[in-house]
Design a protein around this motif. Structure first.
Motif, mmCIF file in Angstrom:
data_model
loop_
_atom_site.group_PDB
_atom_site.id
_atom_site.type_symbol
_atom_site.label_atom_id
_atom_site.label_comp_id
_atom_site.label_asym_id
_atom_site.label_seq_id
_atom_site.Cartn_x
_atom_site.Cartn_y
_atom_site.Cartn_z
ATOM 1 N N SER A 226 -1.454 -6.592 24.428
ATOM 2 C CA SER A 226 -0.749 -5.558 24.894
ATOM 3 C C SER A 226 0.810 -5.782 24.495
ATOM 4 C CB SER A 226 -1.080 -5.044 26.324
ATOM 5 O OG SER A 226 -0.908 -5.940 27.140
ATOM 6 N N VAL A 227 1.150 -6.705 24.444
ATOM 7 C CA VAL A 227 2.758 -6.946 24.378
ATOM 8 C C VAL A 227 3.142 -6.732 22.966
ATOM 9 C CG1 VAL A 227 2.686 -8.555 26.592
ATOM 10 C CG2 VAL A 227 2.472 -9.454 24.156
ATOM 11 N N ILE A 228 2.561 -6.545 22.197
ATOM 12 C CA ILE A 228 2.868 -6.109 20.749
ATOM 13 C C ILE A 228 3.387 -4.875 20.760
ATOM 14 C CG2 ILE A 228 2.173 -6.089 18.355
ATOM 15 C CD1 ILE A 228 -0.017 -8.401 18.832
ATOM 16 N N ARG A 229 4.648 -4.664 20.349
ATOM 17 C CA ARG A 229 5.105 -3.302 20.166
ATOM 18 C C ARG A 229 4.942 -2.838 18.635
ATOM 19 N NH1 ARG A 229 3.888 -2.665 24.439
ATOM 20 N NH2 ARG A 229 5.236 -3.623 26.177
ATOM 21 N N GLU A 230 5.153 -3.747 17.929
ATOM 22 C CA GLU A 230 5.033 -3.292 16.318
ATOM 23 C C GLU A 230 4.603 -4.473 15.582
ATOM 24 O OE1 GLU A 230 7.528 -1.342 12.529
ATOM 25 O OE2 GLU A 230 8.248 -1.104 14.708
ATOM 26 N N VAL A 231 3.625 -4.565 14.620
ATOM 27 C CA VAL A 231 3.473 -5.594 13.709
ATOM 28 C C VAL A 231 3.111 -5.075 12.492
ATOM 29 C CG1 VAL A 231 0.750 -5.573 14.069
ATOM 30 C CG2 VAL A 231 2.124 -7.574 13.687
ATOM 31 N N GLU A 232 3.694 -5.807 11.522
ATOM 32 C CA GLU A 232 3.338 -5.636 9.910
ATOM 33 C C GLU A 232 3.258 -6.858 9.339
ATOM 34 O OE1 GLU A 232 6.199 -2.478 8.174
ATOM 35 O OE2 GLU A 232 6.691 -4.079 6.736
ATOM 36 N N VAL A 233 2.227 -6.734 8.433
ATOM 37 C CA VAL A 233 2.028 -8.177 7.462
ATOM 38 C C VAL A 233 2.395 -7.430 6.097
ATOM 39 C CG1 VAL A 233 0.602 -9.927 6.651
ATOM 40 C CG2 VAL A 233 0.576 -9.060 9.079
ATOM 41 N N GLY A 234 3.245 -8.374 5.353
ATOM 42 C CA GLY A 234 3.293 -7.863 3.910
ATOM 43 C C GLY A 234 3.057 -9.200 2.980
ATOM 44 N N LEU A 235 2.309 -8.817 1.947
ATOM 45 C CA LEU A 235 1.793 -9.734 1.015
ATOM 46 C C LEU A 235 2.912 -9.818 -0.075
ATOM 47 C CD1 LEU A 235 -2.008 -9.227 1.238
ATOM 48 C CD2 LEU A 235 -0.660 -10.760 2.544
ATOM 49 N N ASN A 236 3.425 -10.806 -0.582
ATOM 50 C CA ASN A 236 4.259 -10.802 -1.685
ATOM 51 C C ASN A 236 3.661 -10.601 -3.052
ATOM 52 O OD1 ASN A 236 6.343 -11.256 -2.992
ATOM 53 N ND2 ASN A 236 6.920 -13.509 -2.431
ATOM 54 N N ILE A 237 4.325 -9.485 -3.583
ATOM 55 C CA ILE A 237 3.742 -9.254 -5.142
ATOM 56 C C ILE A 237 4.548 -9.811 -6.065
ATOM 57 C CG2 ILE A 237 2.859 -6.964 -4.286
ATOM 58 C CD1 ILE A 237 5.271 -5.504 -5.260
ATOM 59 N N ASN A 238 5.691 -10.563 -5.612
ATOM 60 C CA ASN A 238 6.486 -11.176 -6.763
ATOM 61 C C ASN A 238 6.073 -12.636 -6.869
ATOM 62 O OD1 ASN A 238 8.576 -12.231 -8.327
ATOM 63 N ND2 ASN A 238 10.086 -11.272 -7.123
ATOM 64 N N PRO A 239 5.352 -12.901 -7.996
ATOM 65 C CA PRO A 239 4.878 -14.299 -8.001
ATOM 66 C C PRO A 239 6.186 -15.398 -8.469
ATOM 67 C CG PRO A 239 4.728 -13.054 -10.138
ATOM 68 C CD PRO A 239 5.147 -12.100 -9.115
ATOM 69 N N GLY A 240 7.424 -14.892 -8.505
ATOM 70 C CA GLY A 240 8.545 -15.636 -8.830
ATOM 71 C C GLY A 240 9.124 -16.252 -7.574
ATOM 72 N N GLU A 241 8.823 -15.728 -6.162
ATOM 73 C CA GLU A 241 9.364 -16.090 -5.181
ATOM 74 C C GLU A 241 8.434 -17.028 -4.463
ATOM 75 O OE1 GLU A 241 12.120 -15.318 -3.580
ATOM 76 O OE2 GLU A 241 12.553 -13.945 -5.459
ATOM 77 N N THR A 242 8.895 -17.795 -3.571
ATOM 78 C CA THR A 242 8.362 -19.011 -2.728
ATOM 79 C C THR A 242 7.524 -18.784 -1.816
ATOM 80 O OG1 THR A 242 10.417 -20.494 -3.295
ATOM 81 C CG2 THR A 242 8.832 -20.874 -1.177
ATOM 82 N N TRP A 243 7.742 -17.718 -0.854
ATOM 83 C CA TRP A 243 6.738 -17.302 0.137
ATOM 84 C C TRP A 243 5.850 -16.420 -0.088
ATOM 85 C CZ3 TRP A 243 7.566 -20.522 4.270
ATOM 86 C CH2 TRP A 243 8.855 -21.109 4.165
ATOM 87 N N ASN A 244 4.627 -16.502 0.540
ATOM 88 C CA ASN A 244 3.650 -15.599 0.044
ATOM 89 C C ASN A 244 3.385 -14.570 1.129
ATOM 90 O OD1 ASN A 244 2.419 -18.669 -0.635
ATOM 91 N ND2 ASN A 244 2.153 -17.311 -2.401
ATOM 92 N N ILE A 245 3.544 -14.476 2.358
ATOM 93 C CA ILE A 245 3.150 -13.767 3.358
ATOM 94 C C ILE A 245 4.574 -13.538 4.308
ATOM 95 C CG2 ILE A 245 1.977 -13.235 5.169
ATOM 96 C CD1 ILE A 245 -0.333 -15.153 4.257
ATOM 97 N N ALA A 246 4.724 -12.333 4.620
ATOM 98 C CA ALA A 246 5.770 -12.174 5.421
ATOM 99 C C ALA A 246 5.180 -11.232 6.902
ATOM 100 C CB ALA A 246 7.016 -11.173 5.103
ATOM 101 N N LEU A 247 5.519 -11.691 8.060
ATOM 102 C CA LEU A 247 4.946 -11.329 9.032
ATOM 103 C C LEU A 247 6.192 -10.655 10.153
ATOM 104 C CD1 LEU A 247 2.236 -12.339 11.629
ATOM 105 C CD2 LEU A 247 4.378 -11.526 12.369
ATOM 106 N N TYR A 248 6.139 -9.363 10.398
ATOM 107 C CA TYR A 248 7.236 -8.635 11.195
ATOM 108 C C TYR A 248 6.580 -8.311 12.363
ATOM 109 C CZ TYR A 248 10.389 -5.133 12.544
ATOM 110 O OH TYR A 248 11.430 -4.598 13.546
ATOM 111 N N SER A 249 7.154 -8.602 13.480
ATOM 112 C CA SER A 249 6.686 -7.978 14.689
ATOM 113 C C SER A 249 7.625 -7.728 15.723
ATOM 114 C CB SER A 249 5.573 -8.770 15.298
ATOM 115 O OG SER A 249 5.892 -10.114 15.354
ATOM 116 N N GLU A 250 7.467 -7.028 16.862
ATOM 117 C CA GLU A 250 8.596 -6.480 17.698
ATOM 118 C C GLU A 250 7.766 -6.756 19.102
ATOM 119 O OE1 GLU A 250 9.837 -2.636 17.083
ATOM 120 O OE2 GLU A 250 11.072 -3.204 15.510
ATOM 121 N N PHE A 251 8.739 -7.208 20.063
ATOM 122 C CA PHE A 251 8.204 -7.355 21.463
ATOM 123 C C PHE A 251 9.285 -7.241 22.356
ATOM 124 C CE2 PHE A 251 5.830 -10.400 18.669
ATOM 125 C CZ PHE A 251 4.773 -10.140 19.213
#
Length: 99
Positions: free
Chosen positions: A38-63
């Motif tokens: 219940s404490v999660i106000r917002e959550v979003e997970v992005g999967l990187n579509i750019n193979p030239g970048e280092t990171w594969n997953i970005a997680l954004y959430s608000e509390f």
């Protein structure tokens, strides 16, 4: 309000098909958490579509508070979602900041 941003890098030697399957399963598990924590106000997970970048997953959430972030981090449902990446994760970066 606290924004919780996490980046994940998966191991380079994991085949692309396996990476995509793991990333998709992780995304689905994390995005299902607001119905369970219940404490999660917002959550979003992005999967990187750019193979030239280092990171594969970005997680954004608000509390509402940092204490809520800590509660979320140790919640059994969140821990279970995190285990999806256990075998393929190489590294993680996190920033929590307050607005």
């Amino acid at each position: 309000m606290v924004k919780h941003i996490v980046l994940f890098k998966l191991k380079d030697d994991v085949p692309a098909e396996e990476k995509l399957a793991v990333m998709t399963k992780f995304k689905e598990a994390i995005e299902a958490l607001p119905a369970k924590i219940s404490v999660i106000r917002e959550v979003e997970v992005g999967l990187n579509i750019n193979p030239g970048e280092t990171w594969n997953i970005a997680l954004y959430s608000e509390f509402d508070t940092l204490e809520d972030v800590k509660y979320y981090a140790t919640h059994p449902e969140h821990v279970a979602a995190g285990k999806i990446l256990a075998e393929t994760k190489e590294s993680r970066a996190c920033v929590d900041y307050e607005l």
